[in-house]
Design an enzyme around this catalytic site. Structure first.
Site, PDB file in Angstrom:
ATOM      1  N   SER A 168      37.215   9.918 -23.559  1.00 53.17           N
ATOM      2  CA  SER A 168      38.478   9.216 -23.321  1.00 53.17           C
ATOM      3  C   SER A 168      38.968   9.413 -21.898  1.00 53.17           C
ATOM      4  O   SER A 168      39.756   8.618 -21.391  1.00 53.17           O
ATOM      5  CB  SER A 168      39.538   9.675 -24.318  1.00 53.17           C
ATOM      6  OG  SER A 168      39.797  11.055 -24.148  1.00 53.17           O
TER       7      SER A 168
ATOM      8  N   TYR B 122      36.907   2.439 -30.078  1.00 56.28           N
ATOM      9  CA  TYR B 122      35.607   3.109 -30.193  1.00 56.28           C
ATOM     10  C   TYR B 122      34.721   2.378 -31.219  1.00 56.28           C
ATOM     11  O   TYR B 122      33.575   2.050 -30.945  1.00 56.28           O
ATOM     12  CB  TYR B 122      35.781   4.570 -30.655  1.00 56.28           C
ATOM     13  CG  TYR B 122      36.189   5.559 -29.587  1.00 56.28           C
ATOM     14  CD1 TYR B 122      36.860   5.161 -28.432  1.00 56.28           C
ATOM     15  CD2 TYR B 122      35.914   6.914 -29.733  1.00 56.28           C
ATOM     16  CE1 TYR B 122      37.236   6.086 -27.464  1.00 56.28           C
ATOM     17  CE2 TYR B 122      36.287   7.851 -28.766  1.00 56.28           C
ATOM     18  CZ  TYR B 122      36.955   7.429 -27.637  1.00 56.28           C
ATOM     19  OH  TYR B 122      37.325   8.356 -26.687  1.00 56.28           O
TER      20      TYR B 122
ATOM     21  N   HIS C 282      29.692   7.134 -33.717  1.00 57.91           N
ATOM     22  CA  HIS C 282      30.623   6.848 -34.816  1.00 57.91           C
ATOM     23  C   HIS C 282      29.909   6.054 -35.905  1.00 57.91           C
ATOM     24  O   HIS C 282      30.424   5.051 -36.408  1.00 57.91           O
ATOM     25  CB  HIS C 282      31.856   6.093 -34.303  1.00 57.91           C
ATOM     26  CG  HIS C 282      32.286   6.556 -32.944  1.00 57.91           C
ATOM     27  ND1 HIS C 282      32.132   5.809 -31.825  1.00 57.91           N
ATOM     28  CD2 HIS C 282      32.797   7.752 -32.540  1.00 57.91           C
ATOM     29  CE1 HIS C 282      32.550   6.493 -30.764  1.00 57.91           C
ATOM     30  NE2 HIS C 282      32.961   7.665 -31.172  1.00 57.91           N
TER      31      HIS C 282
ATOM     32  N   GLU D 159      30.773  15.061 -33.138  1.00 52.79           N
ATOM     33  CA  GLU D 159      31.781  14.795 -32.108  1.00 52.79           C
ATOM     34  C   GLU D 159      32.867  15.874 -32.089  1.00 52.79           C
ATOM     35  O   GLU D 159      34.008  15.584 -31.722  1.00 52.79           O
ATOM     36  CB  GLU D 159      32.406  13.394 -32.277  1.00 52.79           C
ATOM     37  CG  GLU D 159      32.954  12.843 -30.961  1.00 52.79           C
ATOM     38  CD  GLU D 159      33.547  11.438 -31.084  1.00 52.79           C
ATOM     39  OE1 GLU D 159      33.453  10.825 -32.154  1.00 52.79           O
ATOM     40  OE2 GLU D 159      34.097  10.958 -30.074  1.00 52.79           O
TER      41      GLU D 159
ATOM     42  N   ARG E 100      40.750  16.304 -35.890  1.00 53.66           N
ATOM     43  CA  ARG E 100      40.659  17.764 -35.801  1.00 53.66           C
ATOM     44  C   ARG E 100      41.127  18.502 -37.047  1.00 53.66           C
ATOM     45  O   ARG E 100      40.979  19.711 -37.163  1.00 53.66           O
ATOM     46  CB  ARG E 100      41.464  18.245 -34.587  1.00 53.66           C
ATOM     47  CG  ARG E 100      40.983  17.542 -33.325  1.00 53.66           C
ATOM     48  CD  ARG E 100      41.434  18.198 -32.055  1.00 53.66           C
ATOM     49  NE  ARG E 100      40.845  17.497 -30.917  1.00 53.66           N
ATOM     50  CZ  ARG E 100      40.890  17.918 -29.667  1.00 53.66           C
ATOM     51  NH1 ARG E 100      41.511  19.036 -29.375  1.00 53.66           N
ATOM     52  NH2 ARG E 100      40.316  17.223 -28.709  1.00 53.66           N
TER      53      ARG E 100
END
Lengths: 329, 329
Positions: free
Chosen positions: B68, B189, B218, B279, B285
């Site tokens: 990012s 994404y 992804h 990732e 998270r």
């Protein structure tokens, strides 16, 4: 009854296309409506949508103008208005000829940079005069450059106010892409579904419009496949759980063209949020050599799921559509 | 050995961010490199990526600068070059401190409208001088307006020629979005992954570059969920079957954050085309309240699949990565 909530008039007579070509060639000249008689309308669906309904055992299609032809990025606000009217009138005539088989959903006269308030009159006409039960809302009238505000911006509120008042949902559906990066049916369509979902996830739109309803076509783009990602993103952002945040207002259709995809959809999305759809005659027209059946014969995939109860099936095939499109009854 | 093919340096010391802020504030002034000592580098990964490797039982991460933060749409070609060098040098230092745990993949100095030929020197430096084994290629340096040509355009060929020569793959990975329509990790994404796949499906790129390899992160965006749609679209277009057309060159990572998604991925994509990845520390998270484990602890989902053989697992966890990144060995 089996209701297919996603069908476009992809087989309209050639005269409609000629009208559009003439309109775009001379946007300021008056052009007469396309001349299409009832016999031509009958021929255009009897060998196609109607035949497939019979073959596949479905009963009614929620029917709207061809999505890729909306092309809101072409012409201007006036050509978009006229084009929407002509397309919607044709849908209305098909629905009048076959009132059991088709019920109308309208194209909106959108244009990039033009306020969605401009769509209110045509929506109202279609619903109150033509008996339509919903609309297709293009989240990117620019056709692949995404230059208008997100769906959650107040920019769109005048349209949402009218939708709530009329009790009609929108299917969020882009049109063709003029951006060479995005293949229409292979990228732009799915990206738009994914994009809209994330816009909704990060907004308070449904606090402002608690009864507004959206259908995400093409099985919701990438969303069910990444349901864990979305649950996690919402949680990291301290948003409420997705069920509470979105699932009173957001629904997913079943335009996913293989069994493994439909299995995933029905595993992660609550049955109450899934509406049967095939998008026939649409993006994918061939027969899957692995099954011997049309890729878009999505009823077969749902029929093959062993874990659905009879009630689940009735919800997916009929009752959820009646809930999301209350004007159908 | 378990190789995670998708990790970004999302925990870099704050000095890196300060460097970037100063650089963008005065793009024409000379700015000294960020001053970060080895102790700071150790601290930045020991409580994060290294700790999670140990906890989750993975061994090595293919490690690249924070995606990012690439933000190719900011600054100009010169700031992008310097920013890429600084970020890549930092990755190199982490890889030197922990040669068993990290191996480098580089950020490219892209800028919207600037030829990808401009990236060749930095790619070559990273591979031949720093020992990097791949690059991250941004298919949309504009950050959400998609103004550069598709990845299949000859525009990109100078970079592909160098990639083939150096035997390094690219992970196709966008950066942040400056388009308010696209949430970065929740829409942009995934859209980019989907878009790239469809560009490749409609092109002859791998006829021109038969050994070029791309990893779609992804889990390939929306692609596996719509695998039937893609098979059908290819067939309608008279293209070869997808396995023949794309699967010698295109690979999917496992950054899909729930079991049902990983099940789908491994059902529809051949095991030989799936590379383990998480990732971490990345987009999501938190801990999934449904499982009690981190959403991005993707190894657990793969461990839970009953239909994989030991050989399948070894391919996904290790051998496929060695095949796609031949310079690792």
């Amino acid at each position: 009854m089996i209701i297919d909530c996603h069908g476009h008039y992809t087989t309209a007579p050639r005269a409609l296309e000629i009208f559009r070509e003439r309109q775009l060639a001379s946007p300021d000249d008056p052009i007469s409506d396309p001349s299409i008689d009832d016999e031509e309308l009958r021929r255009s669906v009897e060998g196609a949508q109607l035949k497939l309904q019979k073959e596949r055992g479905t009963d009614r299609t929620i029917f709207s103008p061809r999505a890729s032809s909306m092309a809101h990025h072409l012409g201007n606000a006036a050509t978009s208005r006229r084009w929407a009217q002509v397309c919607n009138d044709l849908i209305h005539r098909v629905c009048q000829i076959y009132p059991d088989n088709f019920v109308g959903v309208c194209q909106l006269p959108q244009s990039p940079g033009i306020s969605p308030a401009n769509c209110v009159a045509e929506l109202e006409r279609c619903v109150t005069e033509l008996g339509f039960i919903g609309c297709n809302l293009n989240p990117d009238p620019s056709g692949g450059y995404w230059t208008d505000p997100p769906l959650t911006d107040r920019w769109w509120y005048p349209l949402y106010e009218k939708m709530e008042e009329l009790k009609v949902p929108a299917m969020i559906h882009v049109s063709s892409s003029c951006n060479p990066n995005f293949h229409a049916t292979g990228a732009h369509y799915l990206n738009a579904d994914t994009t809209a979902f994330m816009q909704l996830l990060t907004s308070e739109l449904f606090r402002d419009f608690p009864t507004l309803k959206f259908v995400l076509p093409h099985g919701g783009g990438a969303v069910p496949y990444h349901w864990g990602r979305y649950r996690g993103l919402a949680q990291d952002m301290k948003r409420p759980p997705l069920a509470e945040l979105l699932l009173n207002n957001v629904y997913f259709d079943t335009c996913v063209y293989h069994l493994a995809g439909i299995e995933l959809l029905t595993k992660v999305i609550p049955v109450g949020n899934i509406l049967f759809a095939s998008e026939m005659v649409g993006a994918v027209r061939g027969i899957d050599p692995e099954t011997g059946h049309h890729f878009d014969d999505t009823k077969r995939y749902i029929d093959a799921l062993t874990w659905l109860s009879d009630e689940d099936r009735k919800n997916i095939f009929e009752d959820n559509a009646r809930k999301v499109y209350p004007r159908m009854d």
